[in-house]
Write a protein that holds these residues in place. Structure first.
Motif, PDB file in Angstrom:
ATOM      1  N   TRP A 102       0.840  -1.205   0.000  1.00  0.00           N
ATOM      2  CA  TRP A 102       0.000   0.000   0.000  1.00  0.00           C
ATOM      3  C   TRP A 102       0.874   1.253   0.000  1.00  0.00           C
ATOM      4  N   TYR A 103       1.983   1.208   0.760  1.00  0.00           N
ATOM      5  CA  TYR A 103       2.891   2.367   0.798  1.00  0.00           C
ATOM      6  C   TYR A 103       3.364   2.711  -0.610  1.00  0.00           C
ATOM      7  N   GLN A 104       3.766   1.701  -1.361  1.00  0.00           N
ATOM      8  CA  GLN A 104       4.263   1.953  -2.716  1.00  0.00           C
ATOM      9  C   GLN A 104       3.165   2.501  -3.622  1.00  0.00           C
ATOM     10  N   CYS A 105       1.940   2.051  -3.396  1.00  0.00           N
ATOM     11  CA  CYS A 105       0.814   2.554  -4.191  1.00  0.00           C
ATOM     12  C   CYS A 105       0.467   3.994  -3.835  1.00  0.00           C
ATOM     13  N   LEU A 106       0.797   4.419  -2.613  1.00  0.00           N
ATOM     14  CA  LEU A 106       0.445   5.760  -2.143  1.00  0.00           C
ATOM     15  C   LEU A 106       1.555   6.778  -2.378  1.00  0.00           C
ATOM     16  N   ASN A 107       2.596   6.380  -3.110  1.00  0.00           N
ATOM     17  CA  ASN A 107       3.753   7.236  -3.339  1.00  0.00           C
ATOM     18  C   ASN A 107       3.356   8.608  -3.889  1.00  0.00           C
ATOM     19  N   PHE A 108       2.424   8.614  -4.841  1.00  0.00           N
ATOM     20  CA  PHE A 108       1.965   9.865  -5.452  1.00  0.00           C
ATOM     21  C   PHE A 108       1.420  10.822  -4.396  1.00  0.00           C
ATOM     22  N   PHE A 109       0.627  10.302  -3.474  1.00  0.00           N
ATOM     23  CA  PHE A 109      -0.028  11.149  -2.481  1.00  0.00           C
ATOM     24  C   PHE A 109       0.960  11.657  -1.435  1.00  0.00           C
ATOM     25  N   PHE A 110       1.995  10.838  -1.110  1.00  0.00           N
ATOM     26  CA  PHE A 110       3.028  11.320  -0.195  1.00  0.00           C
ATOM     27  C   PHE A 110       3.786  12.486  -0.822  1.00  0.00           C
ATOM     28  N   ASN A 111       4.114  12.362  -2.123  1.00  0.00           N
ATOM     29  CA  ASN A 111       4.785  13.465  -2.805  1.00  0.00           C
ATOM     30  C   ASN A 111       3.887  14.688  -2.898  1.00  0.00           C
ATOM     31  N   LEU A 112       2.589  14.460  -3.119  1.00  0.00           N
ATOM     32  CA  LEU A 112       1.649  15.568  -3.227  1.00  0.00           C
ATOM     33  C   LEU A 112       1.544  16.326  -1.900  1.00  0.00           C
ATOM     34  N   MET A 113       1.601  15.598  -0.796  1.00  0.00           N
ATOM     35  CA  MET A 113       1.488  16.220   0.531  1.00  0.00           C
ATOM     36  C   MET A 113       2.771  16.918   0.954  1.00  0.00           C
ATOM     37  N   PHE A 114       3.918  16.255   0.725  1.00  0.00           N
ATOM     38  CA  PHE A 114       5.169  16.718   1.322  1.00  0.00           C
ATOM     39  C   PHE A 114       6.099  17.459   0.355  1.00  0.00           C
ATOM     40  N   ASN A 115       6.026  17.145  -0.944  1.00  0.00           N
ATOM     41  CA  ASN A 115       6.979  17.681  -1.912  1.00  0.00           C
ATOM     42  C   ASN A 115       6.350  18.863  -2.643  1.00  0.00           C
ATOM     43  N   SER A 116       6.743  20.076  -2.272  1.00  0.00           N
ATOM     44  CA  SER A 116       6.115  21.277  -2.838  1.00  0.00           C
ATOM     45  C   SER A 116       6.402  21.427  -4.327  1.00  0.00           C
ATOM     46  N   LEU A 117       7.592  21.016  -4.779  1.00  0.00           N
ATOM     47  CA  LEU A 117       7.918  21.115  -6.203  1.00  0.00           C
ATOM     48  C   LEU A 117       7.037  20.180  -7.029  1.00  0.00           C
ATOM     49  N   PHE A 118       6.831  18.981  -6.518  1.00  0.00           N
ATOM     50  CA  PHE A 118       5.947  18.028  -7.185  1.00  0.00           C
ATOM     51  C   PHE A 118       4.516  18.562  -7.199  1.00  0.00           C
ATOM     52  N   ARG A 119       4.067  19.091  -6.065  1.00  0.00           N
ATOM     53  CA  ARG A 119       2.707  19.625  -5.955  1.00  0.00           C
ATOM     54  C   ARG A 119       2.510  20.800  -6.915  1.00  0.00           C
ATOM     55  N   ASP A 120       3.513  21.678  -6.997  1.00  0.00           N
ATOM     56  CA  ASP A 120       3.419  22.811  -7.915  1.00  0.00           C
ATOM     57  C   ASP A 120       3.289  22.336  -9.357  1.00  0.00           C
ATOM     58  N   GLU A 121       4.030  21.305  -9.720  1.00  0.00           N
ATOM     59  CA  GLU A 121       3.990  20.799 -11.094  1.00  0.00           C
ATOM     60  C   GLU A 121       2.622  20.192 -11.404  1.00  0.00           C
ATOM     61  N   VAL A 122       2.040  19.503 -10.414  1.00  0.00           N
ATOM     62  CA  VAL A 122       0.697  18.947 -10.598  1.00  0.00           C
ATOM     63  C   VAL A 122      -0.310  20.075 -10.794  1.00  0.00           C
ATOM     64  N   LEU A 123      -0.182  21.147 -10.012  1.00  0.00           N
ATOM     65  CA  LEU A 123      -1.094  22.291 -10.140  1.00  0.00           C
ATOM     66  C   LEU A 123      -0.935  22.987 -11.489  1.00  0.00           C
ATOM     67  N   ILE A 124       0.311  22.998 -12.006  1.00  0.00           N
ATOM     68  CA  ILE A 124       0.542  23.576 -13.330  1.00  0.00           C
ATOM     69  C   ILE A 124      -0.146  22.730 -14.403  1.00  0.00           C
ATOM     70  N   ILE A 125      -0.051  21.402 -14.265  1.00  0.00           N
ATOM     71  CA  ILE A 125      -0.712  20.504 -15.222  1.00  0.00           C
ATOM     72  C   ILE A 125      -2.220  20.718 -15.190  1.00  0.00           C
ATOM     73  N   LEU A 126      -2.753  20.939 -14.000  1.00  0.00           N
ATOM     74  CA  LEU A 126      -4.203  21.158 -13.845  1.00  0.00           C
ATOM     75  C   LEU A 126      -4.620  22.588 -14.164  1.00  0.00           C
ATOM     76  N   ARG A 127      -3.650  23.410 -14.613  1.00  0.00           N
ATOM     77  CA  ARG A 127      -3.914  24.808 -14.978  1.00  0.00           C
ATOM     78  C   ARG A 127      -4.375  25.642 -13.786  1.00  0.00           C
ATOM     79  N   ILE A 128      -3.988  25.218 -12.583  1.00  0.00           N
ATOM     80  CA  ILE A 128      -4.371  25.965 -11.383  1.00  0.00           C
ATOM     81  C   ILE A 128      -3.281  26.975 -11.022  1.00  0.00           C
TER      82      ILE A 128
END
Length: 325
Positions: free
Chosen positions: A282-308
């Protein structure tokens, strides 16, 4: 409903729900880390490898369970060849993501501690060689699993309140080798990587707080934040993976010490072993969400993809040593 039924249902839920969702989000993570802003960095490059390694591990587990359910028998119990190869491949696949985490922390340590004075770590080709060398080392550590073979096992099952004898061929080896390989696996998969990751990052946090280097305050905060991010993800990794190592120890204690068998419910032990195994995946499957919560650079890139959020190149911040090398 007995424990065996619960155990089967949990495995089915993991294989049919959690893993497919995990594969989708890991694919999305690879897409995010492969984008221009992150792919030029060591961080993006190494996290792409990590997501790929996570995908390989859960895909092997997924195929193993699905095929086993489909044929009504574990794939590893079909022949000596499948027994040995699956023992090597499955353990190697679950160990590699842990060590890519170590390499990520090592990269951070080198970039911040030596401030770019070590040039070779900037080369993605050399980082790839380092990862492949690590993979080879993990395979060498797991070579003892090639000593497994099929052994005939007698057991009893209850049918209509009557005990019946059954014979089953099981992929296994001696109790001594089982204990040795389980201990080696828990050390290689969980404890040694966690110690190394924690050491690298705690040293960095200390250095950054005490740093006399002339850095802009904003850049220094980013360095500290990203180091803490890696440490937090590593703690999550440890919390999800340590339970299975504890159960492995209890399981071997149960196997070797007959005096404790009356105090341990074998069905309960099997159930807990299954739960902790699934928890690690389950930990390996949740990797995306851990990065989304803790990694601001990753989160910013996701928000850019979503045009937010508007796209801003991280490469413009040339003093952020660990992110643009």
């Amino acid at each position: 409903m007995d424990l065996n039924t619960y155990s089967t249902e949990i495995t089915n839920y993991t294989v049919n729900v959690i893993i497919p969702i995990g594969l989708v989000f890991l694919s999305l993570s690879i897409f995010v880390f492969s984008r221009k802003n992150l792919n030029k960095t060591n961080m993006g490059f190494l996290y792409t490898w990590q997501c790929g390694a996570d995908m390989a591990a859960i895909l092997i587990y997924f195929l193993f369970i699905r095929i086993s359910f489909g044929i009504g028998a574990q794939v590893s119990n079909l022949s000596d060849f499948s027994c040995r190869i699956l023992g090597l491949v499955s353990r190697t696949s679950i160990h590699l993501p842990s060590w890519i985490n170590v390499i990520i922390s090592f990269d951070r340590f080198i970039q911040v501690h030596y401030r770019g004075r070590i040039v070779w770590i900037k080369s993605k080709i050399k980082l790839t060689v380092l990862i492949l060398t690590t993979l080879f080392g993990i395979m060498i550590c797991n070579i003892p699993n090639m000593l497994r073979s099929l052994k005939e096992t007698q057991f009893q099952i209850r049918i209509n309140n009557t005990l019946a004898n059954r014979t089953l061929w099981i992929c296994t080896f001696s109790d001594e080798l089982t204990l040795a390989t389980d201990i080696l696996s828990t050390i290689v998969r969980t404890y040694l990587p966690f110690v190394l990751i924690s050491t690298f990052n705690l040293i960095l946090v200390k250095e950054l707080f005490l740093s006399k280097v002339n850095l802009k305050m904003k850049n220094q905060r980013k360095e500290i934040q990203f180091t803490i991010v890696v440490l937090l993800i590593s703690i999550a990794f440890f919390l999800f993976n340590s339970p299975i190592s504890i159960v492995f120890i209890i399981n071997n204690l149960f196997r070797f010490n007959e005096s404790v068998r009356p105090f341990i419910n074998s069905q309960l032990l099997s159930f807990v072993l299954n739960i902790t195994t699934n928890l690690a995946y389950w930990y390996q499957c949740l990797n995306f969400f851990f990065n989304l919560m803790f990694n601001s650079l990753f989160r910013d890139e996701v928000l850019i993809i979503l045009r937010i959020k508007k796209e801003i190149s991280i490469a413009s911040d040339s003093n952020l040593s660990s992110l643009h090398k």
